[in-house]
Design an enzyme around this catalytic site. Structure first.
Site, PDB file in Angstrom:
ATOM      1  N   ARG A 127       0.811  -1.230   0.000  1.00 26.51           N
ATOM      2  CA  ARG A 127       0.000   0.000   0.000  1.00 26.51           C
ATOM      3  C   ARG A 127       0.836   1.268   0.000  1.00 26.51           C
ATOM      4  O   ARG A 127       0.409   2.316   0.476  1.00 26.51           O
ATOM      5  CB  ARG A 127      -0.974   0.022   1.177  1.00 26.51           C
ATOM      6  N   LYS A 149       2.433  11.588 -11.116  1.00 24.74           N
ATOM      7  CA  LYS A 149       1.613  10.635 -11.874  1.00 24.74           C
ATOM      8  C   LYS A 149       2.437   9.385 -12.145  1.00 24.74           C
ATOM      9  O   LYS A 149       3.577   9.473 -12.589  1.00 24.74           O
ATOM     10  CB  LYS A 149       1.215  11.232 -13.221  1.00 24.74           C
ATOM     11  N   GLU A 191       9.462  19.416 -24.915  1.00 26.23           N
ATOM     12  CA  GLU A 191       8.669  19.653 -23.696  1.00 26.23           C
ATOM     13  C   GLU A 191       9.178  20.886 -22.936  1.00 26.23           C
ATOM     14  O   GLU A 191       8.398  21.590 -22.288  1.00 26.23           O
ATOM     15  CB  GLU A 191       8.702  18.429 -22.774  1.00 26.23           C
ATOM     16  N   LYS A 233       6.345  23.408 -13.880  1.00 21.68           N
ATOM     17  CA  LYS A 233       5.398  22.306 -13.718  1.00 21.68           C
ATOM     18  C   LYS A 233       4.993  22.166 -12.254  1.00 21.68           C
ATOM     19  O   LYS A 233       3.819  21.941 -11.954  1.00 21.68           O
ATOM     20  CB  LYS A 233       5.986  20.986 -14.245  1.00 21.68           C
ATOM     21  N   GLU A 243      -5.555  17.413 -11.056  1.00 20.11           N
ATOM     22  CA  GLU A 243      -6.001  17.753 -12.403  1.00 20.11           C
ATOM     23  C   GLU A 243      -7.512  17.933 -12.481  1.00 20.11           C
ATOM     24  O   GLU A 243      -8.197  17.304 -13.282  1.00 20.11           O
ATOM     25  CB  GLU A 243      -5.578  16.640 -13.374  1.00 20.11           C
ATOM     26  N   ARG A 248      -3.870  22.812 -14.723  1.00 16.96           N
ATOM     27  CA  ARG A 248      -2.993  21.693 -15.075  1.00 16.96           C
ATOM     28  C   ARG A 248      -3.175  21.280 -16.540  1.00 16.96           C
ATOM     29  O   ARG A 248      -2.270  20.749 -17.163  1.00 16.96           O
ATOM     30  CB  ARG A 248      -3.241  20.507 -14.131  1.00 16.96           C
ATOM     31  N   ASN A 252      -0.953  20.234 -21.133  1.00 14.45           N
ATOM     32  CA  ASN A 252      -1.257  19.424 -22.314  1.00 14.45           C
ATOM     33  C   ASN A 252      -1.137  20.222 -23.600  1.00 14.45           C
ATOM     34  O   ASN A 252      -1.549  19.743 -24.669  1.00 14.45           O
ATOM     35  CB  ASN A 252      -2.676  18.846 -22.213  1.00 14.45           C
ATOM     36  N   HIS A 255      -0.462  18.689 -26.974  1.00 16.38           N
ATOM     37  CA  HIS A 255      -0.637  17.255 -26.781  1.00 16.38           C
ATOM     38  C   HIS A 255      -1.879  16.670 -27.444  1.00 16.38           C
ATOM     39  O   HIS A 255      -1.899  15.492 -27.758  1.00 16.38           O
ATOM     40  CB  HIS A 255      -0.646  16.904 -25.287  1.00 16.38           C
ATOM     41  N   HIS A 259      -0.964  13.778 -29.648  1.00 17.27           N
ATOM     42  CA  HIS A 259      -1.438  12.400 -29.470  1.00 17.27           C
ATOM     43  C   HIS A 259      -2.065  11.870 -30.746  1.00 17.27           C
ATOM     44  O   HIS A 259      -1.929  10.689 -31.076  1.00 17.27           O
ATOM     45  CB  HIS A 259      -2.444  12.317 -28.312  1.00 17.27           C
ATOM     46  N   HIS A 273       7.440  10.909 -28.683  1.00 17.60           N
ATOM     47  CA  HIS A 273       6.434  11.739 -28.017  1.00 17.60           C
ATOM     48  C   HIS A 273       6.791  13.233 -28.075  1.00 17.60           C
ATOM     49  O   HIS A 273       5.967  14.058 -28.464  1.00 17.60           O
ATOM     50  CB  HIS A 273       6.250  11.271 -26.578  1.00 17.60           C
TER      51      HIS A 273
HETATM   52  N1  LIG Z   1       4.268  10.272 -15.230  1.00 12.94           N
HETATM   53  C1  LIG Z   1       4.284  11.352 -15.968  1.00 12.94           C
HETATM   54  O1  LIG Z   1       3.935  12.439 -15.548  1.00 12.94           O
HETATM   55  C2  LIG Z   1       4.778  11.241 -17.380  1.00 12.94           C
HETATM   56  C3  LIG Z   1       5.000  12.409 -18.115  1.00 12.94           C
HETATM   57  C4  LIG Z   1       5.513  12.296 -19.395  1.00 12.94           C
HETATM   58  C5  LIG Z   1       5.772  11.037 -19.928  1.00 12.94           C
HETATM   59  N2  LIG Z   1       5.544   9.925 -19.184  1.00 12.94           N
HETATM   60  C6  LIG Z   1       5.830   8.603 -19.714  1.00 12.94           C
HETATM   61  O2  LIG Z   1       7.217   8.526 -19.978  1.00 12.94           O
HETATM   62  C7  LIG Z   1       7.449   7.601 -21.026  1.00 12.94           C
HETATM   63  C8  LIG Z   1       8.435   8.191 -21.984  1.00 12.94           C
HETATM   64  O3  LIG Z   1       9.603   8.534 -21.286  1.00 12.94           O
HETATM   65  P1  LIG Z   1      11.020   8.633 -22.001  1.00 12.94           P
HETATM   66  O4  LIG Z   1      10.911   9.477 -23.198  1.00 12.94           O
HETATM   67  O5  LIG Z   1      11.980   8.985 -20.947  1.00 12.94           O
HETATM   68  O6  LIG Z   1      11.225   7.155 -22.579  1.00 12.94           O
HETATM   69  P2  LIG Z   1      12.058   5.884 -22.108  1.00 12.94           P
HETATM   70  O7  LIG Z   1      12.012   5.688 -20.656  1.00 12.94           O
HETATM   71  O8  LIG Z   1      11.586   4.770 -22.960  1.00 12.94           O
HETATM   72  O9  LIG Z   1      13.539   6.273 -22.547  1.00 12.94           O
HETATM   73  C9  LIG Z   1      13.863   6.439 -23.908  1.00 12.94           C
HETATM   74  C10 LIG Z   1      15.032   5.560 -24.316  1.00 12.94           C
HETATM   75  O10 LIG Z   1      16.243   6.105 -23.797  1.00 12.94           O
HETATM   76  C11 LIG Z   1      16.984   5.106 -23.087  1.00 12.94           C
HETATM   77  N3  LIG Z   1      17.698   5.827 -22.034  1.00 12.94           N
HETATM   78  C12 LIG Z   1      17.190   6.397 -20.926  1.00 12.94           C
HETATM   79  N4  LIG Z   1      18.129   7.085 -20.284  1.00 12.94           N
HETATM   80  C13 LIG Z   1      19.264   6.956 -20.984  1.00 12.94           C
HETATM   81  C14 LIG Z   1      20.585   7.459 -20.835  1.00 12.94           C
HETATM   82  N5  LIG Z   1      20.902   8.310 -19.853  1.00 12.94           N
HETATM   83  N6  LIG Z   1      21.522   7.078 -21.738  1.00 12.94           N
HETATM   84  C15 LIG Z   1      21.201   6.266 -22.778  1.00 12.94           C
HETATM   85  N7  LIG Z   1      19.967   5.787 -22.997  1.00 12.94           N
HETATM   86  C16 LIG Z   1      19.011   6.131 -22.105  1.00 12.94           C
HETATM   87  C17 LIG Z   1      15.960   4.134 -22.617  1.00 12.94           C
HETATM   88  O11 LIG Z   1      16.532   2.865 -22.405  1.00 12.94           O
HETATM   89  C18 LIG Z   1      14.975   4.144 -23.789  1.00 12.94           C
HETATM   90  O12 LIG Z   1      15.429   3.277 -24.783  1.00 12.94           O
HETATM   91  C19 LIG Z   1       6.096   7.294 -21.632  1.00 12.94           C
HETATM   92  O13 LIG Z   1       5.708   6.014 -21.219  1.00 12.94           O
HETATM   93  C20 LIG Z   1       5.176   8.337 -21.026  1.00 12.94           C
HETATM   94  O14 LIG Z   1       3.856   7.879 -20.876  1.00 12.94           O
HETATM   95  C21 LIG Z   1       5.062  10.001 -17.932  1.00 12.94           C
HETATM   96 ZN   LIG Z   2       4.318  15.154 -22.985  1.00 14.80          ZN
END
Ligand SMILES: NC(=O)c1ccc[n+]([C@@H]2O[C@H](COP(=O)([O-])OP(=O)(O)OC[C@H]3O[C@@H](n4cnc5c(N)ncnc54)[C@H](O)[C@@H]3O)[C@@H](O)[C@H]2O)c1
Ligand SMILES: [Zn+2]
Length: 373
Positions: A127, A149, A191, A233, A243, A248, A252, A255, A259, A273
């Site tokens: 939990r 999130k 971003e 942020k 949200e 908030r 987006n 986005h 999307h 993305h």
């Molecule tokens: N929780 C939130 O508020 C929130 C906000 C935005 C996005 N997200 C989520 O985040 C995800 C996308 O995140 P992302 O773009 O970081 O993608 P990711 O975590 O897939 O990383 C992108 C790629 O970079 C590689 N990588 C990461 N760090 C590295 C480093 N320092 N050196 C070399 N390679 C590295 C990873 O292995 C991966 O292949 C999505 O699933 C999205 O839904 C969440």
């Molecule tokens: Zn985004």
């Protein structure tokens, strides 16, 4: 003598779960020292992915060990496909097999994928156990590590199973980005630009001057940009943690279009993305100019800046044209923000000022997309 690494701190003020975000180079090597005072039990479980593990796991574990923190490591396959129920099920089993207790610290070392799945595990295991985020992509440093999130995907869609759950600490080690592919750096930059466009014209101007240095990972520019992004942020999130209001929703910006573009390109490597958000912001500015809420000059300025940063700013660059208009509109109609069939868009009034447009006329939008190129 070498100057000490400049690390900056941002306090995220949330009534019962305030935490610090530390930004700067060398924080992975300092992780043991930073995490230890927060620990109720000297045990950490590090969740990461194979790519990040190769570059940064040993450094993190050494730092933990140097502060007498026993650590286990769980290494997931890289990529969005990891954020599913099957991997989540195995992950929580593996974490439980480490013999965790409530006081165990879960450490998410990686991009948004690792942050999201590990964060959701932390939110639900026993939990709720303590967790620390060590974001290693620019996108994760400026976006997913702030706001609490956490989520995984289901067969019905992205991020449908999750929780709001705040970390105890975020360590954004800007030097860890040196190993990140350049395309991922640029996507994260999209971003960053978003924060300037929705709230902070002076920051956008600074990015016009410093964006190149930032994308070349110049340490001071990087630290400043990550700090400003996280602060922006954090302020928005603190005002609207769950949200419920309009504030908030501004996050987006770009986005809803973005999307739709991601859906149309099959959520594939064709369009990351952050790239989709960049093109989405250009479309939002162009649409706003067309309906007369923003100026044509601002739209051109934004397009010019994003193109200069190597981000896509035209549909043709991702193999689309006006003939995709109806399909894009269809994707936009499925957006979570749709109410009674009316599409809600975040639109700019000018650079640094955005607002929520509740009932965008579909025909207007269709006409706009059909002419986009
Ligand atoms: N929780 C939130 O508020 C929130 C906000 C935005 C996005 N997200 C989520 O985040 C995800 C996308 O995140 P992302 O773009 O970081 O993608 P990711 O975590 O897939 O990383 C992108 C790629 O970079 C590689 N990588 C990461 N760090 C590295 C480093 N320092 N050196 C070399 N390679 C590295 C990873 O292995 C991966 O292949 C999505 O699933 C999205 O839904 C969440
Ligand atoms: Zn985004």
């Amino acid at each position: 003598m070498m100057a000490a690494s400049p690390v900056e701190t941002l306090r995220v003020e949330l009534a019962d779960r305030a935490y610090d975000i530390l930004v700067g180079p060398g924080l992975i090597a300092r992780a043991g020292a930073e995490i230890r005072p927060l620990m109720r039990r000297r045990q950490a479980v590090v969740v990461t992915d194979e790519t990040v593990a190769r570059h940064h796991l040993a450094g993190l574990r050494d730092s933990l060990a140097a502060h007498d923190i026993a650590s286990h490591a769980i290494v997931l396959p890289p990529g969005e496909g990891t954020k599913d129920l099957a991997h989540f099920g195995r992950l929580v089993d593996d974490i439980l097999a480490c013999g965790i207790e409530r006081g165990t610290m879960l450490v998410a070392l990686g991009g948004g994928v690792v942050g999201d799945i590990a964060g959701f595990a932390a939110a639900t295991l026993l939990r709720g156990i303590d967790f620390v985020q060590i974001p290693t992509t620019l996108l994760a440093q400026v976006d997913s590590s702030v706001g609490g999130k956490t989520a995984i995907n289901t067969s019905a869609g992205k991020n449908l199973l999750g929780a709001f759950y705040q970390p105890r600490l975020v360590l954004a080690d800007t030097a860890s980005l040196a190993t990140l592919p350049r395309r991922e750096v640029r996507a994260g930059y999209g971003e960053i630009v978003k924060y300037g466009l929705i709230r902070d014209a002076a920051f956008f101007e600074w990015l016009e001057a410093q964006g190149r240095a930032l994308c070349d990972l110049e340490p001071a520019a990087l630290t400043r940009a990550v700090m400003v992004s996280c602060r922006t942020k954090a302020v928005i999130v603190a005002a609207d943690e769950r949200e419920t209001g309009d504030e908030r929703a501004l996050l987006n910006f770009g986005h809803t279009f973005g999307h739709a573009l991601e859906a149309e390109t099959g959520f594939s490597d064709r369009l990351l993305h952050g790239e989709a958000v960049a093109l989405g912001m250009v479309l939002a500015f162009d649409f706003a100019a067309r309906v007369g809420v923003a100026s044509r000059q601002d739209a051109v300025r934004v397009r010019h800046h994003l193109a200069g940063a190597g981000l896509p700013t035209q549909l043709s660059q991702i193999g689309l044209d006006g003939s995709a208009a109806d399909r894009l509109l269809g994707h936009m109609g499925k957006d979570k923000k749709v109410r009674d069939g009316a599409i809600t868009l975040i639109l700019p009034r000018r650079i640094g000022d955005a607002f929520v447009m509740r009932d965008t006329a579909r025909d207007e939008l269709r006409g706009f997309l059909a002419q986009a190129s």
